[in-house]
Scaffold this motif. Structure first.
Motif, PDB file in Angstrom:
ATOM      1  N   THR A 253      -8.529  -8.567  -6.586  1.00 58.87           N
ATOM      2  CA  THR A 253      -8.413  -7.823  -5.305  1.00 58.87           C
ATOM      3  C   THR A 253      -8.092  -6.393  -5.382  1.00 58.87           C
ATOM      4  N   VAL A 254      -7.073  -6.221  -6.555  1.00 55.40           N
ATOM      5  CA  VAL A 254      -6.781  -4.967  -6.673  1.00 55.40           C
ATOM      6  C   VAL A 254      -7.855  -3.936  -7.218  1.00 55.40           C
ATOM      7  N   GLU A 255      -8.508  -4.547  -8.069  1.00 57.89           N
ATOM      8  CA  GLU A 255      -9.618  -3.798  -8.894  1.00 57.89           C
ATOM      9  C   GLU A 255     -10.606  -3.480  -7.926  1.00 57.89           C
ATOM     10  N   THR A 256     -11.174  -4.373  -7.049  1.00 63.52           N
ATOM     11  CA  THR A 256     -12.230  -4.488  -6.181  1.00 63.52           C
ATOM     12  C   THR A 256     -11.780  -3.202  -5.247  1.00 63.52           C
ATOM     13  N   SER A 257     -10.579  -3.322  -4.528  1.00 56.85           N
ATOM     14  CA  SER A 257      -9.897  -2.481  -3.890  1.00 56.85           C
ATOM     15  C   SER A 257      -9.933  -0.818  -4.249  1.00 56.85           C
ATOM     16  N   LEU A 258      -9.706  -0.839  -5.580  1.00 54.52           N
ATOM     17  CA  LEU A 258      -9.461   0.726  -6.375  1.00 54.52           C
ATOM     18  C   LEU A 258     -10.825   1.227  -6.599  1.00 54.52           C
ATOM     19  N   GLU A 259     -11.940   0.237  -6.873  1.00 49.59           N
ATOM     20  CA  GLU A 259     -13.263   0.790  -7.217  1.00 49.59           C
ATOM     21  C   GLU A 259     -13.950   1.302  -5.935  1.00 49.59           C
ATOM     22  N   ALA A 260     -13.559   0.618  -4.829  1.00 51.69           N
ATOM     23  CA  ALA A 260     -14.043   1.030  -3.486  1.00 51.69           C
ATOM     24  C   ALA A 260     -13.556   2.385  -3.142  1.00 51.69           C
ATOM     25  N   LEU A 261     -12.211   2.536  -3.488  1.00 50.80           N
ATOM     26  CA  LEU A 261     -11.560   3.617  -3.089  1.00 50.80           C
ATOM     27  C   LEU A 261     -12.114   4.893  -3.805  1.00 50.80           C
TER      28      LEU A 261
ATOM     29  N   THR B 260     -14.929  -5.491   2.414  1.00 48.09           N
ATOM     30  CA  THR B 260     -14.561  -4.282   2.840  1.00 48.09           C
ATOM     31  C   THR B 260     -15.352  -3.016   1.672  1.00 48.09           C
ATOM     32  N   ALA B 261     -15.249  -3.571   0.436  1.00 48.05           N
ATOM     33  CA  ALA B 261     -16.085  -2.615  -0.340  1.00 48.05           C
ATOM     34  C   ALA B 261     -17.619  -2.716  -0.185  1.00 48.05           C
ATOM     35  N   SER B 262     -18.092  -4.018   0.393  1.00 42.83           N
ATOM     36  CA  SER B 262     -19.454  -3.892   0.617  1.00 42.83           C
ATOM     37  C   SER B 262     -19.862  -2.901   1.787  1.00 42.83           C
ATOM     38  N   LEU B 263     -18.798  -2.952   2.878  1.00 40.58           N
ATOM     39  CA  LEU B 263     -19.078  -2.087   3.942  1.00 40.58           C
ATOM     40  C   LEU B 263     -18.897  -0.588   3.459  1.00 40.58           C
TER      41      LEU B 263
ATOM     42  N   GLN C 241      -5.276  -0.557   2.583  1.00 40.59           N
ATOM     43  CA  GLN C 241      -3.985  -0.375   2.557  1.00 40.59           C
ATOM     44  C   GLN C 241      -3.287  -1.758   2.675  1.00 40.59           C
ATOM     45  N   ARG C 242      -3.672  -2.791   3.163  1.00 38.09           N
ATOM     46  CA  ARG C 242      -3.194  -4.212   2.950  1.00 38.09           C
ATOM     47  C   ARG C 242      -3.398  -4.614   1.656  1.00 38.09           C
ATOM     48  N   THR C 243      -4.746  -4.378   0.916  1.00 37.16           N
ATOM     49  CA  THR C 243      -4.826  -5.108  -0.276  1.00 37.16           C
ATOM     50  C   THR C 243      -4.062  -4.461  -1.353  1.00 37.16           C
ATOM     51  N   LEU C 244      -3.964  -3.235  -1.207  1.00 32.53           N
ATOM     52  CA  LEU C 244      -3.430  -2.474  -2.375  1.00 32.53           C
ATOM     53  C   LEU C 244      -1.905  -2.464  -2.209  1.00 32.53           C
ATOM     54  N   THR C 245      -1.422  -2.850  -1.223  1.00 30.63           N
ATOM     55  CA  THR C 245       0.295  -2.998  -1.120  1.00 30.63           C
ATOM     56  C   THR C 245       0.622  -4.353  -0.949  1.00 30.63           C
ATOM     57  N   ALA C 246      -0.071  -5.286  -1.168  1.00 29.30           N
ATOM     58  CA  ALA C 246       0.290  -6.810  -1.042  1.00 29.30           C
ATOM     59  C   ALA C 246       1.178  -7.155  -2.118  1.00 29.30           C
ATOM     60  N   THR C 247       0.972  -6.621  -3.457  1.00 36.97           N
ATOM     61  CA  THR C 247       1.781  -6.762  -4.602  1.00 36.97           C
ATOM     62  C   THR C 247       1.801  -5.639  -5.396  1.00 36.97           C
ATOM     63  N   THR C 248       2.503  -5.476  -6.227  1.00 36.91           N
ATOM     64  CA  THR C 248       2.820  -4.445  -7.154  1.00 36.91           C
ATOM     65  C   THR C 248       2.460  -4.695  -8.696  1.00 36.91           C
ATOM     66  N   ALA C 249       2.409  -3.604  -9.427  1.00 42.23           N
ATOM     67  CA  ALA C 249       2.278  -3.751 -10.943  1.00 42.23           C
ATOM     68  C   ALA C 249       3.255  -4.337 -11.622  1.00 42.23           C
ATOM     69  N   ASP C 250       4.578  -4.061 -10.958  1.00 42.87           N
ATOM     70  CA  ASP C 250       5.666  -4.630 -11.735  1.00 42.87           C
ATOM     71  C   ASP C 250       5.891  -6.225 -11.256  1.00 42.87           C
ATOM     72  N   THR C 251       5.336  -6.451 -10.221  1.00 39.45           N
ATOM     73  CA  THR C 251       5.525  -7.983  -9.789  1.00 39.45           C
ATOM     74  C   THR C 251       4.168  -8.767 -10.230  1.00 39.45           C
TER      75      THR C 251
END
Length: 613
Positions: free
Chosen positions: A306-314, A249-252, A281-291
């Motif tokens: 996964t989270v870092e890649t998604s956040l960098e793309a966003l 998705t980040a490549s896209l 939305q799926r990759t950023l909500t699969a887990t949380t910082a607390d868990t």
């Protein structure tokens, strides 16, 4: 806006899917490889006429590269990468895989990657990899032996990882890859197209390489757009492989935003925005910082990546002003326009993704660490002495990327202006972000990471500017920011505080807030030359903006009564000295800013004198 790039590309966490660098066979020497004196015998065995010895030597070197920084240094000094490169064309297939994995292990270590890749580049590695990658699909095609397929997948993972290191080495190496390695994208496409679950490590490595290869690489983007099969693979959902989904998705996203000005020429990209938002939305909500810290240590790196890649793309997707990666604040007088792709992203970010990003930007509370639960004076936790030792370092990168995303979003909305930003509910969302930032800043400071805190302050600066200072703020909170400024020696960090205080001073109806802010700004200028140059320039710009009209309700009780004009006049020689001590030849842009600030200060003092008459 954002943060300047280091080298070619990203500094975020890279998850190594293969982990220990498994390769054909097992080295019988692994347990004894604990010091540098044992390296030479294995280098000699690389030249053995016995394929088994060559393979064992490659295996041993690969393990040495993983297990010991001293070994990596010795291997680098012995130019082992060049010797291993020769074995990518070895007659023995298992030796080829073992050599490739050993190279991968050298390349994936941050302390050696740059030097190893330079050695490989100068040893004509691109030609060797071009040959090997062009043959890979043929070599694995029609193979039914599961062990041979496994070796083929290991070779693919290793080659993709080595190419990733080379892609990230420098622009010169990247340009050579564009010219000399036409097999790279077909190879990556072939690997990504594998449906065998045992090839997941290879697919992840291929996706990592593709993402880096597309970054700021117009030629690569054009090639992918011309390759409908590869482009189609970027739309794969991969519902059970979140990291792979995030990478593709980040490549896209890289392709969409590289071609956003001419999107009508590429109708196949029309469904990309909705797909990108859905996956993020799926990759950023699969887990949380607390868990995430409770996840098994073996699986945790993949979740973090996964989270870092998604956040960098966003973060890139919500950036509309200038080039992502600049150190300076955007020009707030420029008003960029949005195309349809960007409009979709902004509308969906606010409705679907903002809560998840805010959650990832919020540091967790560390049980038993009283400073982590501080919710009052930032002075109590500004140096991070407690938090620095107790806070999980693995989460700091995620917090930085999440805050950078919010930061870029806020500055984009500021540069777009209220007429456009209000279409995306920014009036409400920005005030909610302000409240969250004020409440969360003490916890951010406890982490002890000024990069994280700087992004938070810059976010607050953008929101305060958007509302012309009309956000919830008290004189006590201004004083807390002043104390935070005094506690830091980081000029960029301090300049963000100066800008934020200057923005908060703009609001009318809060004379005490303005007095606290204005006094700080005047003091900052008066303390030249000990004041950081950027901070002084930021303070001068704020003074000109805040006190530019006597009609403002705070002008007489603060500027006039406080004798600000007198203090500015006294500071004139210091501002002139700041300009004169700036090297015009080496840093003409900064010299020009200092010169403009001096001229503006002289004109401003004269203007305020005329205004008072």
């Amino acid at each position: 806006m954002g943060r300047s790039k280091s080298g070619r590309r990203r500094t975020n966490l890279r998850y190594s899917p293969a982990g220990t660098g498994e390769s054909p066979g097992t080295s019988t020497h692994a347990a004894r490889l604990s010091n540098n004196s044992q390296i030479k015998p294995f280098l000699a065995k690389l030249k053995s006429s016995d394929a088994g010895e060559r393979c064992q030597a490659c295996l041993a070197i690969g393990e040495m590269a993983l297990n010991d920084a001293g070994n990596r240094k010795a291997l680098l000094k012995a130019e082992t990468a060049k010797l291993l490169l020769d074995h990518l064309t070895d007659d023995d297939s298992q030796t080829v895989v073992a050599a490739a994995v050993a190279l991968r292990n050298l390349v994936l270590n941050d302390d050696s990657v740059a030097d190893v890749c330079q050695q490989l580049f100068h040893a004509n590695a691109l030609a060797t990899l071009q040959t090997r990658m062009s043959k890979w699909s043929t070599d694995v095609s029609g193979v039914n032996d599961m062990q041979k397929l496994k070796y083929g997948y290991q070779l693919a993972e290793a080659m993709a990882s080595v190419m990733l290191g080379l892609v990230e080495t420098s622009d010169a190496v990247l340009n050579s890859i564009n010219r000399q390695v036409p097999a790279l994208l077909p190879f990556l496409r072939a690997v990504l197209a594998i449906t065998d679950a045992t090839a997941n490590d290879a697919r992840v490595a291929a996706a990592q390489c593709l993402l880096s290869f597309l970054d700021d690489n117009e030629g690569a983007v054009d090639q992918v757009l011309a390759d409908t099969d590869l482009l189609g693979l970027l739309f794969a959902s991969h519902t059970s492989e979140l990291y792979l989904a995030a990478l593709l998705t980040a490549s896209l996203q890289e392709i969409v935003f590289a071609r956003r000005s001419s999107s009508m020429l590429y109708p196949e990209l029309s469904r990309a925005p909705s797909h990108i938002i859905s996956v993020l939305q799926r990759t950023l909500t699969a887990t949380t910082a607390d868990t995430i810290m409770s996840i098994d240590t073996k699986d945790r790196p993949q979740f973090l990546a996964t989270v870092e890649t998604s956040l960098e793309a966003l973060s890139k997707a919500v950036t509309v002003d200038g080039e992502e990666g600049q150190d300076e604040m955007p020009d707030v007088d420029a008003a960029p326009s949005l195309n349809e792709l960007q409009k979709y992203v902004f509308s969906q970010v606010h409705t679907q993704l903002l809560p998840a990003v805010v959650s990832w930007a919020t540091p967790i509370v560390i049980p038993g660490n009283p400073s982590a639960e501080a919710n009052g004076n930032p002075e109590n936790s500004a140096d991070g002495e407690v938090g620095d030792a107790a806070y999980p370092g693995q989460l700091l990168g995620i917090h930085t990327f999440a805050l950078d995303t919010l930061h870029n979003l806020a500055w984009s909305m500021q540069s777009l202006g209220a007429a456009i930003a209000s279409q995306f509910a920014w009036e409400t969302q920005s005030r909610e972000l302000w409240s969250w930032s004020v409440a969360t800043l003490p916890r951010i400071l406890v982490t002890g990471d000024e990069d994280v805190a700087e992004s938070a302050l810059s976010l607050m600066y953008a929101v305060a500017l958007y509302h012309n200072g009309d956000v919830a703020c008290t004189p006590a909170e201004i004083n807390d920011l002043v104390k935070l400024y005094s506690s830091s020696l980081n000029g960029l960090f301090q300049s963000r505080i100066v800008g934020l205080i200057g923005a908060l001073a703009r609001s009318q109806g809060r004379i005490q807030v303005n007095r606290a802010a204005g006094t700080f700004l005047i003091t900052t200028i008066a303390q030249l030359p000990s004041t950081d140059r950027e901070c002084a320039l930021e303070a001068l710009d704020a003074i000109f903006e805040v006190y530019g009209d006597a009609a403002f309700d705070y002008d007489t009780p603060v500027f006039v009564t406080g004798r600000f004009a007198h203090h500015l006049t006294a500071a004139l020689p210091k501002v002139r000295q700041m300009r004169n001590t700036t090297d015009k030849r080496r840093d003409p842009r900064t010299w020009q800013r200092c010169d403009e600030a001096l001229q503006n200060l002289e004109a401003f003092i004269e203007y305020k004198r005329d205004e008072a008459r």
